[in-house]
Scaffold this motif. Structure first.
Motif, PDB file in Angstrom:
ATOM      1  N   GLY A  15      -5.883  -2.668   5.535  1.00 26.08           N
ATOM      2  CA  GLY A  15      -6.005  -2.246   6.929  1.00 26.08           C
ATOM      3  C   GLY A  15      -5.737  -3.400   7.873  1.00 26.08           C
ATOM      4  O   GLY A  15      -6.572  -4.285   8.040  1.00 26.08           O
ATOM      5  N   GLY A  16      -4.531  -3.412   8.437  1.00 32.09           N
ATOM      6  CA  GLY A  16      -4.224  -4.330   9.524  1.00 32.09           C
ATOM      7  C   GLY A  16      -3.940  -5.757   9.145  1.00 32.09           C
ATOM      8  O   GLY A  16      -3.873  -6.619  10.023  1.00 32.09           O
ATOM      9  N   ILE A  17      -3.752  -6.041   7.870  1.00 31.48           N
ATOM     10  CA  ILE A  17      -3.476  -7.432   7.498  1.00 31.48           C
ATOM     11  C   ILE A  17      -2.036  -7.780   7.886  1.00 31.48           C
ATOM     12  O   ILE A  17      -1.088  -7.115   7.475  1.00 31.48           O
ATOM     13  N   THR A  26       2.301   3.544  -5.233  1.00 31.32           N
ATOM     14  CA  THR A  26       3.340   4.530  -4.889  1.00 31.32           C
ATOM     15  C   THR A  26       2.885   5.384  -3.706  1.00 31.32           C
ATOM     16  O   THR A  26       1.690   5.471  -3.405  1.00 31.32           O
ATOM     17  N   LYS A  27       3.809   6.026  -3.073  1.00 28.47           N
ATOM     18  CA  LYS A  27       3.508   7.099  -2.126  1.00 28.47           C
ATOM     19  C   LYS A  27       2.695   8.144  -2.906  1.00 28.47           C
ATOM     20  O   LYS A  27       2.836   8.272  -4.127  1.00 28.47           O
ATOM     21  N   THR A  28       1.839   8.894  -2.224  1.00 26.89           N
ATOM     22  CA  THR A  28       0.915   9.791  -2.913  1.00 26.89           C
ATOM     23  C   THR A  28       1.615  11.014  -3.537  1.00 26.89           C
ATOM     24  O   THR A  28       2.299  11.779  -2.834  1.00 26.89           O
ATOM     25  N   LEU A  29       1.446  11.170  -4.858  1.00 25.90           N
ATOM     26  CA  LEU A  29       2.038  12.316  -5.566  1.00 25.90           C
ATOM     27  C   LEU A  29       1.143  13.544  -5.420  1.00 25.90           C
ATOM     28  O   LEU A  29      -0.078  13.450  -5.618  1.00 25.90           O
ATOM     29  N   VAL A  77      -1.097  -3.866   1.995  1.00 23.92           N
ATOM     30  CA  VAL A  77      -0.483  -3.845   3.324  1.00 23.92           C
ATOM     31  C   VAL A  77       0.586  -2.762   3.400  1.00 23.92           C
ATOM     32  O   VAL A  77       1.379  -2.611   2.478  1.00 23.92           O
ATOM     33  N   CYS A  78       0.581  -2.038   4.504  1.00 24.18           N
ATOM     34  CA  CYS A  78       1.622  -1.035   4.727  1.00 24.18           C
ATOM     35  C   CYS A  78       2.328  -1.322   6.048  1.00 24.18           C
ATOM     36  O   CYS A  78       3.538  -1.491   6.108  1.00 24.18           O
ATOM     37  N   THR A  79       1.555  -1.445   7.132  1.00 20.30           N
ATOM     38  CA  THR A  79       2.149  -1.581   8.460  1.00 20.30           C
ATOM     39  C   THR A  79       2.906  -2.903   8.630  1.00 20.30           C
ATOM     40  O   THR A  79       3.993  -2.924   9.222  1.00 20.30           O
ATOM     41  N   ALA A  80       2.355  -4.012   8.128  1.00 22.62           N
ATOM     42  CA  ALA A  80       3.004  -5.316   8.339  1.00 22.62           C
ATOM     43  C   ALA A  80       4.419  -5.346   7.747  1.00 22.62           C
ATOM     44  O   ALA A  80       5.380  -5.658   8.468  1.00 22.62           O
ATOM     45  N   ALA A  94     -10.656   4.478  -6.141  1.00 18.21           N
ATOM     46  CA  ALA A  94     -10.917   5.562  -5.191  1.00 18.21           C
ATOM     47  C   ALA A  94     -10.541   5.056  -3.813  1.00 18.21           C
ATOM     48  O   ALA A  94     -11.028   4.007  -3.381  1.00 18.21           O
ATOM     49  N   LYS A  95      -9.644   5.774  -3.135  1.00 17.64           N
ATOM     50  CA  LYS A  95      -9.253   5.334  -1.784  1.00 17.64           C
ATOM     51  C   LYS A  95     -10.224   5.924  -0.775  1.00 17.64           C
ATOM     52  O   LYS A  95     -10.480   7.138  -0.762  1.00 17.64           O
ATOM     53  N   LEU A  96     -10.749   5.070   0.088  1.00 14.11           N
ATOM     54  CA  LEU A  96     -11.798   5.482   1.019  1.00 14.11           C
ATOM     55  C   LEU A  96     -11.284   5.399   2.448  1.00 14.11           C
ATOM     56  O   LEU A  96     -10.483   4.533   2.777  1.00 14.11           O
ATOM     57  N   ALA A 147      -9.770   0.209   0.269  1.00 12.30           N
ATOM     58  CA  ALA A 147     -10.405   0.541   1.546  1.00 12.30           C
ATOM     59  C   ALA A 147      -9.764  -0.298   2.652  1.00 12.30           C
ATOM     60  O   ALA A 147      -9.726  -1.513   2.535  1.00 12.30           O
ATOM     61  N   ILE A 148      -9.198   0.381   3.651  1.00 14.37           N
ATOM     62  CA  ILE A 148      -9.379   1.770   4.025  1.00 14.37           C
ATOM     63  C   ILE A 148      -8.020   2.448   4.248  1.00 14.37           C
ATOM     64  O   ILE A 148      -6.998   1.772   4.331  1.00 14.37           O
ATOM     65  N   ASP A 149      -8.070   3.765   4.399  1.00 13.13           N
ATOM     66  CA  ASP A 149      -6.890   4.546   4.792  1.00 13.13           C
ATOM     67  C   ASP A 149      -6.759   4.456   6.315  1.00 13.13           C
ATOM     68  O   ASP A 149      -7.651   3.939   6.994  1.00 13.13           O
ATOM     69  N   ALA A 174       0.842  -1.212   0.000  1.00 14.77           N
ATOM     70  CA  ALA A 174       0.000   0.000   0.000  1.00 14.77           C
ATOM     71  C   ALA A 174       0.872   1.256   0.000  1.00 14.77           C
ATOM     72  O   ALA A 174       2.062   1.201   0.336  1.00 14.77           O
ATOM     73  N   SER A 175       0.255   2.359  -0.363  1.00 12.76           N
ATOM     74  CA  SER A 175       0.961   3.640  -0.379  1.00 12.76           C
ATOM     75  C   SER A 175       1.516   3.948   1.007  1.00 12.76           C
ATOM     76  O   SER A 175       0.795   3.894   2.005  1.00 12.76           O
ATOM     77  N   GLY A 176       2.805   4.257   1.090  1.00 18.05           N
ATOM     78  CA  GLY A 176       3.419   4.534   2.389  1.00 18.05           C
ATOM     79  C   GLY A 176       4.918   4.654   2.255  1.00 18.05           C
ATOM     80  O   GLY A 176       5.454   4.743   1.145  1.00 18.05           O
ATOM     81  N   SER A 224      -2.845   2.838  11.975  1.00 13.06           N
ATOM     82  CA  SER A 224      -2.870   1.779  10.957  1.00 13.06           C
ATOM     83  C   SER A 224      -2.512   0.472  11.647  1.00 13.06           C
ATOM     84  O   SER A 224      -2.141   0.453  12.815  1.00 13.06           O
ATOM     85  N   GLY A 225      -2.607  -0.630  10.932  1.00 16.11           N
ATOM     86  CA  GLY A 225      -2.207  -1.911  11.499  1.00 16.11           C
ATOM     87  C   GLY A 225      -3.354  -2.634  12.188  1.00 16.11           C
ATOM     88  O   GLY A 225      -4.531  -2.333  11.994  1.00 16.11           O
ATOM     89  N   ALA A 226      -2.948  -3.612  13.040  1.00 17.01           N
ATOM     90  CA  ALA A 226      -3.900  -4.596  13.579  1.00 17.01           C
ATOM     91  C   ALA A 226      -5.173  -3.971  14.160  1.00 17.01           C
ATOM     92  O   ALA A 226      -6.266  -4.530  13.987  1.00 17.01           O
TER      93      ALA A 226
HETATM   94  C1  FMN Z   1       3.623   5.771   7.758  1.00 11.68           C
HETATM   95  C2  FMN Z   1       2.458   5.673   6.822  1.00 11.68           C
HETATM   96  C3  FMN Z   1       2.393   6.498   5.712  1.00 11.68           C
HETATM   97  C4  FMN Z   1       1.305   6.429   4.830  1.00 11.68           C
HETATM   98  N1  FMN Z   1       1.261   7.239   3.729  1.00 11.68           N
HETATM   99  C5  FMN Z   1       0.226   7.171   2.868  1.00 11.68           C
HETATM  100  C6  FMN Z   1       0.173   7.979   1.691  1.00 11.68           C
HETATM  101  O1  FMN Z   1       1.085   8.755   1.383  1.00 11.68           O
HETATM  102  N2  FMN Z   1      -0.926   7.887   0.901  1.00 11.68           N
HETATM  103  C7  FMN Z   1      -1.964   7.035   1.187  1.00 11.68           C
HETATM  104  O2  FMN Z   1      -2.938   6.981   0.426  1.00 11.68           O
HETATM  105  N3  FMN Z   1      -1.930   6.242   2.289  1.00 11.68           N
HETATM  106  C8  FMN Z   1      -0.874   6.282   3.126  1.00 11.68           C
HETATM  107  N4  FMN Z   1      -0.843   5.469   4.231  1.00 11.68           N
HETATM  108  C9  FMN Z   1      -1.989   4.573   4.518  1.00 11.68           C
HETATM  109  C10 FMN Z   1      -1.757   3.151   3.989  1.00 11.68           C
HETATM  110  O3  FMN Z   1      -1.667   3.161   2.564  1.00 11.68           O
HETATM  111  C11 FMN Z   1      -2.908   2.206   4.405  1.00 11.68           C
HETATM  112  O4  FMN Z   1      -4.117   2.645   3.804  1.00 11.68           O
HETATM  113  C12 FMN Z   1      -3.115   2.150   5.905  1.00 11.68           C
HETATM  114  O5  FMN Z   1      -1.894   2.235   6.597  1.00 11.68           O
HETATM  115  C13 FMN Z   1      -3.841   0.877   6.326  1.00 11.68           C
HETATM  116  O6  FMN Z   1      -3.115  -0.280   5.974  1.00 11.68           O
HETATM  117  P1  FMN Z   1      -2.141  -1.058   7.018  1.00 11.68           P
HETATM  118  O7  FMN Z   1      -2.934  -1.279   8.269  1.00 11.68           O
HETATM  119  O8  FMN Z   1      -1.748  -2.320   6.310  1.00 11.68           O
HETATM  120  O9  FMN Z   1      -0.979  -0.163   7.251  1.00 11.68           O
HETATM  121  C14 FMN Z   1       0.252   5.516   5.092  1.00 11.68           C
HETATM  122  C15 FMN Z   1       0.336   4.679   6.216  1.00 11.68           C
HETATM  123  C16 FMN Z   1       1.424   4.739   7.065  1.00 11.68           C
HETATM  124  C17 FMN Z   1       1.485   3.808   8.262  1.00 11.68           C
END
Ligand code: FMN
Length: 379
Positions: free
Chosen positions: A237-239, A44-47, A258-261, A154-156, A181-183, A20-22, A210-212
């Protein structure tokens, strides 16, 4: 071996796990590392028009040990200029495996400048539109749709509460083809108990979770989106585990992101999770994820069930830990007998006091106490 290959908008991915974006998708170097580690796709990280300057520190692990697989962050969007993404980061991702999704935010005015050049790089498979404000999302999607035929996600965010479903519809009307879904959820606030200081930098020291801790919320949103709209949803979200991915797929997710894992466990998480998911599917005789996709949806109850619970008790499994008694808010339970795992042990239930909440069964680790009349296959 089960088949983990997953198709999203016609693009074949080697696994259903999308980064996921992060922070890990900060640029081409990080994105290649994720693909090499086994990610089926990357967002990608959000532009945005202006590169982000982040507060310090901007990622913290909550103090509570119950939240150790959770993060709070006040990180902004991409800190590399969008022009650098278009001129060098995206071109360096030519011939990437799986799917490449570019995250673009947060307003239509920004998309009018950035979307065209992003599409012209010809390495992008889909665009993800992300806005902080609910009313900005449809116009952002429209501005991207005016410039490309590529699939749009669309990110929700659940920060919009139940109104997110109206926004989801508006995003489809504006030209979106699916959802992420979801941010992260917030704002949150953590204080250092030793100093009384906020633990994170940023305006108001507010952070997003974010995360669990957010997984059950994400899952409820995904189930609702899949039930209402006939478009792909990337469950996010939290996987953390293969089972988490299976659950998200059972409520209909087309893929998971996944971002946090991987942030907390390292990029090796992708390979390990694919292996575990493979094993999980194999052990249960599933050929692929398509066989579990959406199977929970028809079992979601539309009305309350209020039939009082009945309980089965297997005395030879009972360790006499008495947790079932401790957690009973209504003092409805007792156990007769002194020796653990003794066939003479008896559970005594005061059915007048019992409210059928089910917590006694939930805390019984050896499963000595079970539901008598709650369909097992639905548990
Ligand atoms: C440090 C960090 C930075 C993030 N930056 C972005 C971002 O730039 N754009 C975006 O759409 N989501 C961003 N996210 C949200 C993640 O893409 C994701 O939607 C959210 O963390 C839930 O997933 P997770 O529980 O697997 O982390 C970010 C999350 C974290 C933890």
């Amino acid at each position: 071996m089960a088949n983990l290959r997953t198709r999203l908008f016609g693009v074949e991915m080697p696994s259903p796990f999308v980064l996921a974006s992060g922070p890990l998708s900060y640029g081409a170097e990080g994105i290649w590392a994720a693909y090499r580690a086994g990610a089926g796709g990357v967002t990608t990280k959000t532009l945005r028009l202006e590169p982000a300057i982040n507060p310090t520190p901007h990622i913290v692990v909550p103090r509570s040990s119950n939240l150790r697989a959770t993060l709070f962050n006040s990180e902004k969007w991409a800190d590399l200029p969008w022009t650098q993404w278009v001129e060098s980061e995206l071109p360096a991702l030519k011939n990437h495996p799986g799917i490449l999704i570019v995250s673009l935010g947060h307003t239509a005015a920004e998309a009018q400048v950035i979307a065209g050049p992003v599409v012209e790089t010809q390495v992008v498979d889909a665009i993800e539109c992300v806005a902080y404000r609910r009313d900005a999302l449809p116009s952002l999607v429209r501005a991207v749709r005016d410039r490309t035929d590529l699939p749009i996600l669309a990110k929700l965010t659940f920060n919009w509460g139940d109104e997110l479903y109206e926004t989801a519809q508006a995003a489809l009307d504006a030209g979106a083809n699916g959802y992420t879904a979801i941010d992260s959820i917030g704002p949150t606030l953590e204080i250092d108990v030793n100093t009384g200081q906020p633990r994170i930098g940023g305006a108001g020291n507010r952070a997003w979770m974010s995360g669990a801790a957010i997984r059950p919320v994400a899952q409820a949103v995904v189930a609702e989106l899949v039930s209402r709209f006939n478009v792909p949803v990337i469950g996010t979200g939290g996987i953390f585990s293969a089972e988490d991915a299976v659950e998200m797929t059972m409520v209909g997710a087309a893929a998971v992101s996944v971002c946090t894992a991987p942030l907390l466990r390292g990029l090796a998480w992708f390979g390990k999770s694919s292996e575990r998911l493979n094993r999980w599917l194999d052990e249960r005789g599933y050929a692929d994820l398509a066989e579990v996709r959406g199977i929970a949806l028809s079992r979601l109850h539309t009305a309350d069930g209020t039939t009082p619970l009945t309980f089965d008790f297997e005395p030879t499994l009972c360790t006499l830990c008495r947790l079932c008694i401790i957690v009973c808010a209504y003092a409805a339970r007792q156990i007769e007998g002194e020796k653990p795992r003794d066939s003479e042990l008896k559970q005594i239930l005061d059915t007048e006091r019992c409210r059928s909440c089910g917590l006694c069964v939930e805390v019984c680790k050896p499963a000595a106490l079970r539901y008598g009349n709650w369909p097992r296959e639905q548990r």
